[in-house]
Design a protein around this motif. Structure first.
Motif, mmCIF file in Angstrom:
data_model
loop_
_atom_site.group_PDB
_atom_site.id
_atom_site.type_symbol
_atom_site.label_atom_id
_atom_site.label_comp_id
_atom_site.label_asym_id
_atom_site.label_seq_id
_atom_site.Cartn_x
_atom_site.Cartn_y
_atom_site.Cartn_z
ATOM 1 N N THR A 18 -42.249 40.682 78.872
ATOM 2 C CA THR A 18 -43.602 41.193 79.138
ATOM 3 C C THR A 18 -43.665 42.676 78.785
ATOM 4 O O THR A 18 -44.670 43.171 78.274
ATOM 5 N N GLY A 19 -42.556 43.384 79.019
ATOM 6 C CA GLY A 19 -42.492 44.796 78.610
ATOM 7 C C GLY A 19 -42.485 44.933 77.103
ATOM 8 O O GLY A 19 -43.160 45.795 76.530
ATOM 9 N N VAL A 20 -41.712 44.057 76.443
ATOM 10 C CA VAL A 20 -41.648 44.081 74.977
ATOM 11 C C VAL A 20 -43.044 43.928 74.380
ATOM 12 O O VAL A 20 -43.419 44.598 73.423
ATOM 13 N N LYS A 21 -43.830 43.042 75.004
ATOM 14 C CA LYS A 21 -45.189 42.812 74.516
ATOM 15 C C LYS A 21 -45.959 44.133 74.462
ATOM 16 O O LYS A 21 -46.573 44.472 73.450
ATOM 17 N N TYR A 22 -45.868 44.924 75.559
ATOM 18 C CA TYR A 22 -46.593 46.198 75.574
ATOM 19 C C TYR A 22 -45.982 47.208 74.614
ATOM 20 O O TYR A 22 -46.694 47.987 73.963
ATOM 21 N N THR A 23 -44.661 47.205 74.528
ATOM 22 C CA THR A 23 -44.017 48.115 73.569
ATOM 23 C C THR A 23 -44.535 47.853 72.155
ATOM 24 O O THR A 23 -44.866 48.780 71.408
ATOM 25 N N ILE A 24 -44.671 46.562 71.830
ATOM 26 C CA ILE A 24 -45.148 46.221 70.487
ATOM 27 C C ILE A 24 -46.626 46.573 70.311
ATOM 28 O O ILE A 24 -47.025 47.160 69.299
ATOM 29 N N ILE A 25 -47.429 46.264 71.329
ATOM 30 C CA ILE A 25 -48.855 46.590 71.236
ATOM 31 C C ILE A 25 -49.058 48.095 71.044
ATOM 32 O O ILE A 25 -49.816 48.537 70.179
ATOM 33 N N ILE A 26 -48.330 48.869 71.852
ATOM 34 C CA ILE A 26 -48.508 50.325 71.789
ATOM 35 C C ILE A 26 -47.997 50.878 70.461
ATOM 36 O O ILE A 26 -48.637 51.726 69.832
ATOM 37 N N THR A 27 -46.842 50.359 70.022
ATOM 38 C CA THR A 27 -46.291 50.842 68.752
ATOM 39 C C THR A 27 -47.229 50.490 67.601
ATOM 40 O O THR A 27 -47.561 51.347 66.770
ATOM 41 N N ALA A 28 -47.663 49.236 67.564
ATOM 42 C CA ALA A 28 -48.526 48.798 66.461
ATOM 43 C C ALA A 28 -49.846 49.565 66.475
ATOM 44 O O ALA A 28 -50.282 50.101 65.448
ATOM 45 N N GLY A 29 -50.470 49.644 67.653
ATOM 46 C CA GLY A 29 -51.742 50.370 67.757
ATOM 47 C C GLY A 29 -51.564 51.840 67.426
ATOM 48 O O GLY A 29 -52.346 52.425 66.674
ATOM 49 N N GLY A 30 -50.507 52.423 67.994
ATOM 50 C CA GLY A 30 -50.263 53.850 67.786
ATOM 51 C C GLY A 30 -50.009 54.170 66.324
ATOM 52 O O GLY A 30 -50.491 55.173 65.794
#
Ligand SMILES: Nc1ncnc2c1ncn2[C@@H]1O[C@H](COP(=O)(O)OP(=O)(O)OP(=O)(O)O)[C@@H](O)[C@H]1O
Ligand SMILES: [Mg+2]
Lengths: 223, 224
Positions: free
Chosen positions: B20-32
């Motif tokens: 679930t943390g990985v999901k946010y890491t990916i969302i933030i990285t991709a969006g950022g």
């Protein structure tokens, strides 16, 4: 076709062109020679407005280059430059190099531009190379592509800046051959070149420049 | 104190929660990185503008980001700015904005460097066949510069991915934060941090592999 009147060009404090007067008539082939650093390239670049002149006046096909109302991009399609180092676009195929001008500048459709591009490649004897990339070609082939790219704008004048000096000796002939044919077809050309054989055969006039002034104009009686 | 025993099973058991943390890491990285790339391209090109005011604006942005720590930028955005603006922002929004703004400044330098590295003759050839300044940029310079950008961009992508771990300071539930939360319950710091590290490693390796593939594909298509 080209009228150059009392043109001066400074780079900082260095006066590279010191009062150049030169008229090139339609259909004329003018070869410009002179020692290194004498201002030959600078003169051609000013005609193409890749450099702005400091004073004087240059007219290309009736357009005053210093006039604010002159569309310089239009003028550049009337007098197109062929460079010593070819300067082909390495990320485009041979045909891509040739058709980008017609498509983006003259608004031709892709199909029309491609048909026209192929015709020009036949003319420079590179019909079989249209899908190759520049770095897959020899220097002589690259320079012929560059000539086709310039011709694609259907310019009234071609400006050549030492088109063969970056080439291996055995590749010079094929480029000069293309230029010779253009001259025969009546293309107006200004050619900076050290190829004296070519000058004698093709030039209507030879101009010697030294230290930014025209030292001598010799009509070519052999031509 | 009992001797240390390495509990494999803790590693396996923590993975589903860490995801679930990985999901946010990916969302933030991709969006950022998406917004960072837009921001970076815009400010990199502004830095090359002939207009000194435009240049100065881009320079100010780039220098302020590059001259301050990401941690401070994140806390300023999340804790500081809302006070001044009188509105709250979610940790996720703050995270994406922070990574965008931060990576944008570094990407700007990548863009500027790549564009400047293209031979002057290319611009001249473009202008000489009648292309306008912007057409020359768009069709001649940018495609070539973009190719040269890929390796340094890849570098920045990996840095930004790792930088997201700093977002723990605002309580963003990305991978590092999720690891912290698991350890708060089971006290298995060794196993959990090792797992977290391996997951980061897997993500960065995947990213650099993908970038290598893209680079190779582009070379092949140009007959190199
Ligand atoms: N962009 C520039 N900035 C400053 N000086 C320049 C620039 N371009 C050319 N010069 C200088 O202007 C002079 C004339 O250069 P130019 O390239 O026109 O000579 P050339 O006759 O073409 O020489 P060559 O035969 O070596 O090509 C040289 O002294 C050169 O160093
Ligand atoms: Mg020269």
């Amino acid at each position: 076709m080209i009228r150059i009147e009392n043109v001066h060009k400074y780079f900082g404090a260095l006066e590279v062109l010191r009062g150049i007067d030169l008229h090139i008539k339609q259909g004329e082939v003018v070869v410009i020679v002179g020692p290194s650093g004498s201002g030959k390239s600078t003169l051609l670049r000013c005609i193409n407005k890749l450099e702005a002149i400091t004073s004087g006046r240059i007219e290309v096909d009736g357009y005053d280059l210093n006039d604010k109302n002159t569309d310089i991009n239009k003028v550049r399609t009337e007098a197109t430059m062929v460079f010593q180092q070819f300067n082909l676009f390495p990320h485009m195929t041979v045909l891509g190099n040739v058709i980008i001008g017609p498509i983006k500048v003259r608004g031709l459709s892709k199909a029309k531009a491609e048909a026209f591009g192929q015709e020009l490649l036949v003319k420079v004897d590179l019909a079989d190379k249209s899908d190759a990339y520049p770095r897959q070609l020899s220097g002589g082939q690259q320079q012929r592509v560059a000539i086709a790219r310039a011709l694609a704008l259907e310019p009234k004048v071609l400006l050549f800046d030492e088109p063969t000096s970056a080439l291996d000796p055995e590749l010079v002939g094929e480029v000069l051959e293309v230029m010779r044919n253009l001259a025969k077809e009546g293309m107006t050309m200004a050619v900076v070149s050290h190829e004296m054989g070519f000058a004698k055969e093709v030039a209507d006039r030879c101009i010697f420049i030294d230290e930014g002034v025209i030292m001598e104009e010799a009509p070519n009686h052999l031509g | 104190m009992a001797s240390f025993d390495f509990a494999y099973h803790v590693m396996w058991e923590s993975v589903p929660v860490l995801m679930t943390g990985v999901k946010y890491t990916i969302i933030i990285t991709a969006g950022g990185l998406f917004f960072g790339f837009i921001l970076g391209t815009a400010s990199g090109l502004m830095k090359l503008s002939r207009n000194p005011v435009v240049q100065r604006i881009a320079g100010l942005y780039i220098e302020s980001i590059r001259g301050t720590p990401l941690m401070v930028q994140v806390m300023f955005l999340y804790f500081g700015l809302p006070l001044a603006l009188g509105m709250r922002i979610s940790p996720l929004t703050a995270s994406i904005v922070a990574i965008s703004a931060n990576s944008g400044a570094y990407i700007a330098e990548v863009v500027r460097g790549a564009v400047q590295s293209i031979e002057k003759g290319q611009v001249e050839a473009g202008r000489s066949i009648g292309l306008t300044r912007s057409q020359t940029m768009l069709y001649i310079i940018w495609p070539q510069a973009f190719r040269r950008m890929i390796p340094p961009l890849g570098n920045q992508f990996i840095i930004s991915l790792k930088d997201t771990s700093l977002l723990v300071v605002i309580g963003m539930g990305e991978l590092t934060r999720t690891g912290q939360e698991i350890i708060a319950e089971n006290f298995r710091a060794f196993e959990v941090w090792l797992t977290v590290a391996l997951i980061y490693l897997a993500m960065t390796r995947t990213l650099s592999y993908a970038l290598q593939r893209i680079e190779r594909r582009m070379s092949v298509s140009e007959g190199i």
